[in-house]
Motif scaffolding. Structure first.
Motif, PDB file in Angstrom:
ATOM      1  N   ARG A 130       0.826  -1.196   0.000  1.00 32.57           N
ATOM      2  CA  ARG A 130       0.000   0.000   0.000  1.00 32.57           C
ATOM      3  C   ARG A 130       0.866   1.254   0.000  1.00 32.57           C
ATOM      4  NH1 ARG A 130      -4.201   1.689   4.918  1.00 32.57           N
ATOM      5  NH2 ARG A 130      -4.973   3.630   3.977  1.00 32.57           N
ATOM      6  N   PHE A 131       1.939   1.261   0.819  1.00 34.51           N
ATOM      7  CA  PHE A 131       2.800   2.434   0.942  1.00 34.51           C
ATOM      8  C   PHE A 131       4.229   2.095   0.540  1.00 34.51           C
ATOM      9  CE2 PHE A 131      -0.509   3.314   4.232  1.00 34.51           C
ATOM     10  CZ  PHE A 131      -1.054   4.432   3.627  1.00 34.51           C
ATOM     11  N   ALA A 132       4.924   3.096  -0.013  1.00 36.04           N
ATOM     12  CA  ALA A 132       6.280   2.880  -0.518  1.00 36.04           C
ATOM     13  C   ALA A 132       7.300   2.714   0.597  1.00 36.04           C
ATOM     14  CB  ALA A 132       6.681   4.048  -1.424  1.00 36.04           C
ATOM     15  N   TYR A 133       7.097   3.410   1.721  1.00 38.94           N
ATOM     16  CA  TYR A 133       8.056   3.395   2.831  1.00 38.94           C
ATOM     17  C   TYR A 133       7.442   2.620   3.982  1.00 38.94           C
ATOM     18  CZ  TYR A 133      11.252   5.288   6.421  1.00 38.94           C
ATOM     19  OH  TYR A 133      12.175   5.432   7.442  1.00 38.94           O
ATOM     20  N   ARG A 134       8.161   1.568   4.413  1.00 33.56           N
ATOM     21  CA  ARG A 134       7.680   0.742   5.525  1.00 33.56           C
ATOM     22  C   ARG A 134       8.886   0.500   6.436  1.00 33.56           C
ATOM     23  NH1 ARG A 134       6.737  -1.162   0.857  1.00 33.56           N
ATOM     24  NH2 ARG A 134       8.088  -2.962   1.179  1.00 33.56           N
ATOM     25  N   GLY A 135       8.933   1.245   7.530  1.00 35.64           N
ATOM     26  CA  GLY A 135      10.158   1.271   8.315  1.00 35.64           C
ATOM     27  C   GLY A 135      10.017   0.739   9.728  1.00 35.64           C
ATOM     28  N   VAL A 136      11.150   0.360  10.264  1.00 35.21           N
ATOM     29  CA  VAL A 136      11.314   0.138  11.699  1.00 35.21           C
ATOM     30  C   VAL A 136      12.476   1.022  12.147  1.00 35.21           C
ATOM     31  CG1 VAL A 136      10.363  -2.190  11.841  1.00 35.21           C
ATOM     32  CG2 VAL A 136      12.778  -1.872  11.238  1.00 35.21           C
ATOM     33  N   LEU A 435       3.899   8.970   2.831  1.00 37.31           N
ATOM     34  CA  LEU A 435       5.004   8.194   2.278  1.00 37.31           C
ATOM     35  C   LEU A 435       4.972   6.777   2.827  1.00 37.31           C
ATOM     36  CD1 LEU A 435       7.640   8.074   0.607  1.00 37.31           C
ATOM     37  CD2 LEU A 435       8.847   8.886   2.656  1.00 37.31           C
ATOM     38  N   GLY A 436       4.638   6.632   4.119  1.00 30.24           N
ATOM     39  CA  GLY A 436       4.583   5.302   4.675  1.00 30.24           C
ATOM     40  C   GLY A 436       4.392   5.288   6.171  1.00 30.24           C
ATOM     41  N   VAL A 437       4.762   4.160   6.764  1.00 25.76           N
ATOM     42  CA  VAL A 437       4.549   3.863   8.177  1.00 25.76           C
ATOM     43  C   VAL A 437       5.879   3.418   8.768  1.00 25.76           C
ATOM     44  CG1 VAL A 437       3.418   2.240   9.758  1.00 25.76           C
ATOM     45  CG2 VAL A 437       2.123   3.232   7.844  1.00 25.76           C
ATOM     46  N   GLU A 438       6.146   3.826  10.009  1.00 18.94           N
ATOM     47  CA  GLU A 438       7.363   3.359  10.682  1.00 18.94           C
ATOM     48  C   GLU A 438       7.063   3.041  12.142  1.00 18.94           C
ATOM     49  OE1 GLU A 438      11.339   5.211   9.991  1.00 18.94           O
ATOM     50  OE2 GLU A 438      11.219   5.645  12.136  1.00 18.94           O
ATOM     51  N   ALA A 439       7.595   1.909  12.615  1.00 14.92           N
ATOM     52  CA  ALA A 439       7.425   1.471  14.001  1.00 14.92           C
ATOM     53  C   ALA A 439       8.738   1.669  14.749  1.00 14.92           C
ATOM     54  CB  ALA A 439       7.005   0.011  14.038  1.00 14.92           C
TER      55      ALA A 439
END
Length: 511
Positions: A130-136, A435-439
């Motif tokens: 769904r989103f391009a940026y998926r971070g931890v 841009l995305g989601v980050e945990a």
């Protein structure tokens, strides 16, 4: 029939018929790098070496290919009784298809109920993020975590289709990256951590090793130098660049609650208090320092982003903060990188127009945090969503846990970590502005990999689904589906050496 145990939930998944048996005679054909990753995953899961054949296997073939033309990071997986095919639109998509394949691998039972072998259910999956940026994010400043631990964290993130590792490299408690232009930073400001625990730092070779390891698993590294607050460690190495600490009632209360000493300019700080430190904003020596540090960091980092912090700058006046963030984002943009800042920088005007904001407020914003975050999107940039009361992985999962904190609305259960939608946090900011989601995982209470696993798993899987999967309300995108799918991954996580916390709100499968 229940949805197969795949996390994050694919965009489309359907059952087909009889399963595909996996044995030592199963052949793995196609892309060499992908085949090596799959063999490693299969061996860890089964304790043997299924898929060791290289020709046409007597029990069928797993074919791994790249076919350009689809959406970035997308893949298609089909399995029936005779063959499995994973096709990625690019190398990353193929890698993610392999992670899905590893989750699908299921132990079978014989007629007497004893384990008989392994199989992959017959499925048809079409998947894309769904989103391009998926971070931890891993904070290595409050407690230092060495290269081996960072690599293990990368492996865990990659298995859930995250594609960015944000390293929080500097804070009041320590500086963690060797810079040849400013050697005193690690010589004098790297030896301590929260609670007086040992410190440490990454050499430049260490940092390159982490970047290469992440790249092989399709993650970029996003380094953060937190500025202009969270900079007390700089006063140990370059005291002339730092202001005297601002001792507020908040600082006193945090130290009273968690222990430690009040901050003193030029002395190591080992407590958890925040918001008291600041660089000298208008000093020319500070400008030279920033040019050296950020210029060298840009040279060391092949990825597109540099994170500049900008949070909790209570020791800096609003006017000085705005001037500083304008200057430092412009500097980073001039180095050919995209600046990222925490959402507070949205209060400043004239940021570099490409600057990405990272929102760490609550799922239901308070105190005007949403307005600061919206400013980035109004300026034509995007947001990364990291709501603290949902996917801050350092929040306690249980009130009695010795690990974690509770400032983000108390205990964060797995259900609360799951039941939110990035497009419904900041009013007026939908998917196009995200841009995305980050945990993030802050490490005030986290000393080793065991602590990391206990806090991160299973809740990081909820963040993975928020970043990758279709929006809530889509087929299968529910808490009940998620808890069943995550629970079924317990044996896989155990075989991979992940010391997850078996939260009672999830029904955990066993072999």
């Amino acid at each position: 029939m229940p949805t197969p145990a795949v996390v994050p939930l694919p965009a489309s998944i359907a059952r087909r018929g009889a399963p595909f048996p996996v044995t030592a005679e199963t052949a793995i054909a196609g892309d060499a790098d992908a085949a090596a990753h799959l063999r490693t995953l299969l061996a860890a899961r089964t304790g043997a070496a299924p898929g060791s054949a290289t020709g046409s296997g007597s029990t069928g073939t797993i074919a791994l290919t790249i076919a350009p033309g689809g959406a970035p990071e997308s893949y298609r997986l089909t399995a029936d009784a005779t063959a499995v095919t994973v096709t990625g639109a690019d190398a990353a998509g193929l890698f993610y298809g392999i992670q899905t394949l590893g989750q699908l691998l299921t132990k079978t039972t014989g007629t007497t109920g004893t384990p008989a072998g392994w199989e992959i259910p017959a499925v048809e999956i079409d998947d894309a993020p769904r989103f391009a940026y998926r971070g931890v994010m891993l904070d290595v400043a409050r407690h230092f975590h060495g290269v081996d631990t960072v690599k293990a964290f990368i492996d865990r993130a990659a298995s859930l289709k995250f594609n960015a590792l944000h390293l929080h490299l500097t804070d009041d408690q320590g500086w963690r990256l060797e810079l040849r232009s400013r050697p005193e930073l690690t010589a004098k400001a790297s030896s301590t951590s929260v609670g007086g625990d040992p410190g440490g730092f990454f050499t430049q070779d260490d940092y390159r090793e982490i970047i290469a390891y992440a790249a092989a698993r399709h993650l970029i590294v996003v380094p953060e130098i937190d500025l202009p607050g969270h900079t007390h460690a700089i006063s140990l190495a370059y005291p002339e660049l730092s202001e005297e600490p601002v001792i507020s009632d908040q600082v006193r209360e945090i130290i009273r609650r968690y222990g430690g000493e009040l901050p003193v300019h030029g002395r190591p700080f080992e407590s958890m208090a925040v918001g008291f430190s600041s660089l000298k904003i208008h000093d020319e020596a500070t400008s030279a320092f920033l040019a050296d540090v950020l210029g060298e960091l840009a040279e060391l980092t092949p990825g597109p982003y540099l994170h500049l912090g900008g949070d909790e700058c209570l020791g800096t006046s609003p006017e000085d903060f705005a001037a500083f963030m304008q200057r430092v984002t412009t500097l980073v943009a001039g180095l050919g990188k995209t600046p990222i800042t925490w959402h507070e920088a949205g209060a400043a005007t004239d940021l570099a127009p490409t600057t990405v904001g990272q929102y760490w407020g609550f799922v239901s914003p308070v105190g005007g945090m949403d307005e600061k975050a919206r400013a980035f999107v109004r300026g034509g940039a995007q947001l990364i969503l990291s709501p603290a009361d949902a996917i801050y992985l350092d929040m306690k999962f249980d009130a009695d846990s010795p690990l974690g904190l509770t400032w983000a609305r108390g205990v964060t259960t797995a259900q609360r970590a799951y039941e939110w939608d990035p497009a419904r946090v900041i009013e007026g900011v939908g998917d196009a502005g995200i841009l995305g989601v980050e945990a993030p995982l802050w490490t005030e209470t986290v000393r080793d990999l065991g602590d990391i696993d206990a806090l991160v798993f299973p809740r990081v899987a909820a963040a993975a689904e928020a970043g990758w999967s279709p929006a809530p309300g889509s087929a299968g995108r529910t808490w009940e589906s998620f808890r069943a799918r995550v629970g079924a991954l317990g044996p896989l996580w155990t075989s991979l050496g992940i010391g997850f916390t078996p939260l009672p709100e999830i029904d955990w499968a066993t072999d």
